[in-house]
Scaffold this motif. Structure first.
Motif, PDB file in Angstrom:
ATOM      1  N   GLU A 306       0.827  -1.204   0.000  1.00 36.53           N
ATOM      2  CA  GLU A 306       0.000   0.000   0.000  1.00 36.53           C
ATOM      3  C   GLU A 306       0.865   1.259   0.000  1.00 36.53           C
ATOM      4  O   GLU A 306       0.550   2.247  -0.670  1.00 36.53           O
ATOM      5  CB  GLU A 306      -0.906   0.019   1.233  1.00 36.53           C
ATOM      6  CG  GLU A 306      -1.986  -1.048   1.244  1.00 36.53           C
ATOM      7  CD  GLU A 306      -2.831  -0.966   2.499  1.00 36.53           C
ATOM      8  OE1 GLU A 306      -2.638  -0.009   3.281  1.00 36.53           O
ATOM      9  OE2 GLU A 306      -3.672  -1.859   2.694  1.00 36.53           O
ATOM     10  N   VAL A 307       1.929   1.225   0.767  1.00 35.77           N
ATOM     11  CA  VAL A 307       2.810   2.394   0.858  1.00 35.77           C
ATOM     12  C   VAL A 307       3.525   2.625  -0.466  1.00 35.77           C
ATOM     13  O   VAL A 307       3.658   3.766  -0.930  1.00 35.77           O
ATOM     14  CB  VAL A 307       3.821   2.218   2.009  1.00 35.77           C
ATOM     15  CG1 VAL A 307       4.795   3.394   2.044  1.00 35.77           C
ATOM     16  CG2 VAL A 307       3.076   2.097   3.347  1.00 35.77           C
ATOM     17  N   ILE A 308       3.978   1.552  -1.099  1.00 35.71           N
ATOM     18  CA  ILE A 308       4.605   1.685  -2.421  1.00 35.71           C
ATOM     19  C   ILE A 308       3.637   2.329  -3.399  1.00 35.71           C
ATOM     20  O   ILE A 308       4.002   3.221  -4.183  1.00 35.71           O
ATOM     21  CB  ILE A 308       5.055   0.295  -2.938  1.00 35.71           C
ATOM     22  CG1 ILE A 308       6.261  -0.217  -2.137  1.00 35.71           C
ATOM     23  CG2 ILE A 308       5.394   0.352  -4.425  1.00 35.71           C
ATOM     24  CD1 ILE A 308       7.535   0.559  -2.341  1.00 35.71           C
ATOM     25  N   MET A 309       2.385   1.904  -3.366  1.00 33.87           N
ATOM     26  CA  MET A 309       1.371   2.489  -4.249  1.00 33.87           C
ATOM     27  C   MET A 309       1.198   3.973  -3.970  1.00 33.87           C
ATOM     28  O   MET A 309       1.089   4.791  -4.886  1.00 33.87           O
ATOM     29  CB  MET A 309       0.037   1.765  -4.054  1.00 33.87           C
ATOM     30  CG  MET A 309       0.033   0.317  -4.491  1.00 33.87           C
ATOM     31  SD  MET A 309      -0.099   0.126  -6.274  1.00 33.87           S
ATOM     32  CE  MET A 309      -1.827   0.499  -6.540  1.00 33.87           C
ATOM     33  N   GLU A 310       1.176   4.347  -2.689  1.00 34.07           N
ATOM     34  CA  GLU A 310       1.004   5.762  -2.355  1.00 34.07           C
ATOM     35  C   GLU A 310       2.210   6.588  -2.799  1.00 34.07           C
ATOM     36  O   GLU A 310       2.052   7.694  -3.329  1.00 34.07           O
ATOM     37  CB  GLU A 310       0.783   5.936  -0.857  1.00 34.07           C
ATOM     38  CG  GLU A 310       0.605   7.394  -0.469  1.00 34.07           C
ATOM     39  CD  GLU A 310      -0.006   7.581   0.900  1.00 34.07           C
ATOM     40  OE1 GLU A 310       0.230   8.650   1.500  1.00 34.07           O
ATOM     41  OE2 GLU A 310      -0.720   6.682   1.378  1.00 34.07           O
ATOM     42  N   LEU A 311       3.413   6.074  -2.589  1.00 36.53           N
ATOM     43  CA  LEU A 311       4.602   6.789  -3.046  1.00 36.53           C
ATOM     44  C   LEU A 311       4.555   6.994  -4.557  1.00 36.53           C
ATOM     45  O   LEU A 311       4.925   8.052  -5.067  1.00 36.53           O
ATOM     46  CB  LEU A 311       5.870   6.024  -2.655  1.00 36.53           C
ATOM     47  CG  LEU A 311       6.187   5.933  -1.171  1.00 36.53           C
ATOM     48  CD1 LEU A 311       7.436   5.080  -0.950  1.00 36.53           C
ATOM     49  CD2 LEU A 311       6.378   7.311  -0.548  1.00 36.53           C
ATOM     50  N   TYR A 312       4.086   5.964  -5.265  1.00 35.35           N
ATOM     51  CA  TYR A 312       4.006   6.072  -6.716  1.00 35.35           C
ATOM     52  C   TYR A 312       3.014   7.160  -7.133  1.00 35.35           C
ATOM     53  O   TYR A 312       3.248   7.895  -8.100  1.00 35.35           O
ATOM     54  CB  TYR A 312       3.595   4.723  -7.314  1.00 35.35           C
ATOM     55  CG  TYR A 312       3.999   4.557  -8.759  1.00 35.35           C
ATOM     56  CD1 TYR A 312       5.299   4.186  -9.081  1.00 35.35           C
ATOM     57  CD2 TYR A 312       3.102   4.789  -9.788  1.00 35.35           C
ATOM     58  CE1 TYR A 312       5.685   4.037 -10.402  1.00 35.35           C
ATOM     59  CE2 TYR A 312       3.480   4.641 -11.111  1.00 35.35           C
ATOM     60  CZ  TYR A 312       4.778   4.263 -11.411  1.00 35.35           C
ATOM     61  OH  TYR A 312       5.160   4.130 -12.725  1.00 35.35           O
ATOM     62  N   GLN A 313       1.937   7.275  -6.385  1.00 36.87           N
ATOM     63  CA  GLN A 313       0.950   8.310  -6.685  1.00 36.87           C
ATOM     64  C   GLN A 313       1.482   9.706  -6.354  1.00 36.87           C
ATOM     65  O   GLN A 313       0.960  10.707  -6.857  1.00 36.87           O
ATOM     66  CB  GLN A 313      -0.346   8.054  -5.905  1.00 36.87           C
ATOM     67  CG  GLN A 313      -1.073   6.780  -6.303  1.00 36.87           C
ATOM     68  CD  GLN A 313      -1.466   6.756  -7.771  1.00 36.87           C
ATOM     69  OE1 GLN A 313      -1.843   7.773  -8.331  1.00 36.87           O
ATOM     70  NE2 GLN A 313      -1.363   5.584  -8.399  1.00 36.87           N
ATOM     71  N   CYS A 314       2.513   9.776  -5.517  1.00 42.25           N
ATOM     72  CA  CYS A 314       3.101  11.067  -5.119  1.00 42.25           C
ATOM     73  C   CYS A 314       4.272  11.475  -6.014  1.00 42.25           C
ATOM     74  O   CYS A 314       4.995  12.425  -5.695  1.00 42.25           O
ATOM     75  CB  CYS A 314       3.564  11.007  -3.666  1.00 42.25           C
ATOM     76  SG  CYS A 314       2.225  10.899  -2.468  1.00 42.25           S
ATOM     77  N   ILE A 396       0.833 -13.353  -6.937  1.00 38.18           N
ATOM     78  CA  ILE A 396       0.468 -12.738  -5.664  1.00 38.18           C
ATOM     79  C   ILE A 396      -0.904 -12.087  -5.814  1.00 38.18           C
ATOM     80  O   ILE A 396      -1.110 -11.248  -6.689  1.00 38.18           O
ATOM     81  CB  ILE A 396       1.516 -11.706  -5.222  1.00 38.18           C
ATOM     82  CG1 ILE A 396       2.817 -12.425  -4.855  1.00 38.18           C
ATOM     83  CG2 ILE A 396       1.010 -10.899  -4.038  1.00 38.18           C
ATOM     84  CD1 ILE A 396       3.928 -11.499  -4.403  1.00 38.18           C
ATOM     85  N   LYS A 397      -1.825 -12.490  -4.952  1.00 43.31           N
ATOM     86  CA  LYS A 397      -3.173 -11.918  -4.965  1.00 43.31           C
ATOM     87  C   LYS A 397      -3.176 -10.528  -4.336  1.00 43.31           C
ATOM     88  O   LYS A 397      -3.890  -9.625  -4.775  1.00 43.31           O
ATOM     89  CB  LYS A 397      -4.119 -12.853  -4.210  1.00 43.31           C
ATOM     90  CG  LYS A 397      -5.554 -12.361  -4.123  1.00 43.31           C
ATOM     91  CD  LYS A 397      -6.396 -13.359  -3.345  1.00 43.31           C
ATOM     92  CE  LYS A 397      -7.836 -12.876  -3.187  1.00 43.31           C
ATOM     93  NZ  LYS A 397      -8.645 -13.863  -2.410  1.00 43.31           N
ATOM     94  N   GLY A 398      -2.381 -10.366  -3.277  1.00 45.75           N
ATOM     95  CA  GLY A 398      -2.317  -9.066  -2.615  1.00 45.75           C
ATOM     96  C   GLY A 398      -1.487  -9.144  -1.352  1.00 45.75           C
ATOM     97  O   GLY A 398      -1.101 -10.228  -0.896  1.00 45.75           O
ATOM     98  N   SER A 399      -1.193  -7.977  -0.787  1.00 44.79           N
ATOM     99  CA  SER A 399      -0.425  -7.926   0.456  1.00 44.79           C
ATOM    100  C   SER A 399      -1.376  -7.978   1.646  1.00 44.79           C
ATOM    101  O   SER A 399      -2.571  -7.675   1.534  1.00 44.79           O
ATOM    102  CB  SER A 399       0.409  -6.650   0.504  1.00 44.79           C
ATOM    103  OG  SER A 399      -0.421  -5.508   0.496  1.00 44.79           O
ATOM    104  N   LEU A 400      -0.834  -8.345   2.808  1.00 44.88           N
ATOM    105  CA  LEU A 400      -1.605  -8.452   4.036  1.00 44.88           C
ATOM    106  C   LEU A 400      -0.952  -7.593   5.116  1.00 44.88           C
ATOM    107  O   LEU A 400       0.274  -7.417   5.117  1.00 44.88           O
ATOM    108  CB  LEU A 400      -1.654  -9.908   4.513  1.00 44.88           C
ATOM    109  CG  LEU A 400      -2.296 -10.930   3.565  1.00 44.88           C
ATOM    110  CD1 LEU A 400      -2.026 -12.347   4.067  1.00 44.88           C
ATOM    111  CD2 LEU A 400      -3.796 -10.672   3.445  1.00 44.88           C
ATOM    112  N   PRO A 401      -1.743  -7.076   6.043  1.00 45.17           N
ATOM    113  CA  PRO A 401      -1.147  -6.316   7.153  1.00 45.17           C
ATOM    114  C   PRO A 401      -0.395  -7.248   8.085  1.00 45.17           C
ATOM    115  O   PRO A 401      -0.661  -8.458   8.130  1.00 45.17           O
ATOM    116  CB  PRO A 401      -2.359  -5.693   7.846  1.00 45.17           C
ATOM    117  CG  PRO A 401      -3.495  -6.600   7.507  1.00 45.17           C
ATOM    118  CD  PRO A 401      -3.209  -7.116   6.124  1.00 45.17           C
ATOM    119  N   ARG A 402       0.567  -6.693   8.829  1.00 48.07           N
ATOM    120  CA  ARG A 402       1.285  -7.496   9.812  1.00 48.07           C
ATOM    121  C   ARG A 402       0.292  -8.108  10.796  1.00 48.07           C
ATOM    122  O   ARG A 402      -0.628  -7.455  11.265  1.00 48.07           O
ATOM    123  CB  ARG A 402       2.289  -6.627  10.579  1.00 48.07           C
ATOM    124  CG  ARG A 402       3.514  -6.261   9.769  1.00 48.07           C
ATOM    125  CD  ARG A 402       4.604  -5.704  10.676  1.00 48.07           C
ATOM    126  NE  ARG A 402       5.771  -5.344   9.888  1.00 48.07           N
ATOM    127  CZ  ARG A 402       6.005  -4.133   9.399  1.00 48.07           C
ATOM    128  NH1 ARG A 402       5.149  -3.166   9.632  1.00 48.07           N
ATOM    129  NH2 ARG A 402       7.074  -3.887   8.693  1.00 48.07           N
TER     130      ARG A 402
END
Length: 415
Positions: A306-314, A396-402
């Motif tokens: 999710e963070v990688i996606m947000e950085l990419y949007q920035c 990979i279907k998606g990432s999961l929270p810790r």
């Protein structure tokens, strides 16, 4: 046209077979196409690109040249991007290659983590007690860290994620140091520059030791007054490092400017673009990534994907686009240590990222499709295996929270 890479910006109506599309007019993420670029091999790909974009950038050194009727010349945005890429490429002094395997390097990576953690603990305790910053307590740990990362860039980030604890200040300092050195290795910096980046990441928030403990531990939403006081840590950090003999001018710059932002919205001086020293731009990006993926008193951790996606949007707002793109090449879409679910329902943790297939990392499987612990953990390399046991496409279907499904990698591997 970018003469260095031989790219042309063209209308999607000029796309033909055998062209190599190097960039889009929108993020690659979410398009279904690989981030590394696309060699057009079918009319369906052309149709998809025409549906998604108005313009693309084609690299004529890697594919067919466009009809000049569809070429857009004198594109200011493209020229700015080209200058940014040239600036980053000028940093490259070497091309690091792994000299040890992941499993082999884990022992040394663990020792690097332990030494640097001990150094951070000692230094921050000294500062809390009114003492000065003692570089000797950090130097051995920094050297050991950089040595391990140059041998293999995946092992230390893996150990970092497994050993994350609740004390945000200590863990954030360590995380910034590890990711800064790892990113610098990817950019081709020499060891002394990697050492400076690692030190800059370690010290960028050191001034927080001078702020009230109750502010740093405050949970929930912070007030404007709280944020103003929190922002003062940059000034306090600068005072500490400027009063410390032996630190390079580059490290002092990183500490002073790592909260400036590409569009001028940062602090304390509102610098923008190339007014910000490039190593400070790097640390600013790393600092944001590690903060958002960590548990902070006032904010929960977020999944690395999710963070990688947000950085990419920035891109080209908060952060320089070329640096964001290069960081994704370093970390992958699913960075080392990410908990992920595969398309067959199994769950695992990312062990290492492939430079050419960043959507298909090496994953250590922990849970079966019913989310039950596997009797024996096993490693699957998605760059080599494309189908599951039932011969269906595997990805990979998606990432999961810790902590999803009760999985704590630290307990699994460190007990």
């Amino acid at each position: 046209m970018n003469a260095e890479t031989q790219e042309f910006r063209i209308s999607v109506h000029g796309l033909t077979l055998d062209m190599f599309v190097a960039r889009l007019d929108r993020p690659w993420i979410g398009t279904g196409f690989p981030l590394e670029g696309l060699k057009i091999t079918s009319d369906d790909q052309i149709f998809q690109l025409q549906r998604l974009c108005a313009f693309v950038h084609v690299d004529v050194s890697r594919g067919r040249s466009p009809d000049l009727r569809y070429v857009s010349f004198n594109d200011d945005a493209m020229m700015r991007h080209a200058r940014g890429e040239d600036e980053i490429e000028a940093l490259r002094r070497t091309r690091w290659v792994p000299t040890t395997g992941f499993d082999t390097e884990l022992g040394d990576a663990t020792q690097a983590h332990v030494r640097l953690q001990a150094g951070i603990n000692a230094v921050m305790d000294d500062l809390h007690n009114g003492g000065k910053l003692d570089l000797d307590k950090l130097s051995e740990g920094i050297d050991t860290l950089v040595d391990s990362i140059t041998r293999n860039p995946s092992a230390v980030p893996w150990i970092l994620e497994l050993r994350r604890k609740s004390d945000y200040s200590y863990q954030h300092a360590l995380g910034c140091s590890v990711w800064a050195a790892t990113f610098g290795r990817h950019l081709g910096l020499e060891k002394e520059q990697l050492r400076d980046l690692a030190m800059g990441g370690l010290l960028c928030d050191i001034g927080k030791v001078r702020l009230p403990d109750e502010l740093l531990a405050r949970q929930g939403r912070l007030s404007d007054a709280d944020w103003s006081l929190l922002h003062s840590h940059v000034t306090e950090s600068s005072r500490i490092v400027e009063d410390t003999p032996g630190l390079s001018a580059g490290v002092i710059e990183m500490v002073a400017h790592h909260h400036e932002r590409h569009d001028g919205s940062g602090y304390p001086r509102g610098l923008r673009g190339t007014q910000i020293p490039i190593f400070a731009r790097i640390i600013g990006l790393i600092d944001s990534y590690d903060a958002m993926t960590s548990t902070r008193p006032h904010a929960p951790s977020r999944a690395p994907h999710e963070v990688i996606m947000e950085l990419y949007q920035c891109r080209d707002t908060l952060f320089q686009a070329e640096l964001v793109e290069q960081f994704i090449r370093t970390s992958g879409i699913y960075p080392t240590g990410s908990l992920v679910e595969l398309s067959d329902g199994t769950v695992g943790v990312v062990m290492s990222v492939h430079s050419l297939k960043r959507l298909r990392p090496c994953v250590l499987l922990l849970l079966d499709a019913d989310k039950r612990p596997l009797p024996e953990f096993r490693t699957i390399d998605l760059s080599q295996i494309e189908e599951d046991v039932q011969q269906r496409p595997l990805s990979i279907k998606g990432s999961l929270p810790r902590g999803a499904y009760g999985v704590d990698p630290a307990q699994l591997f460190l007990d």
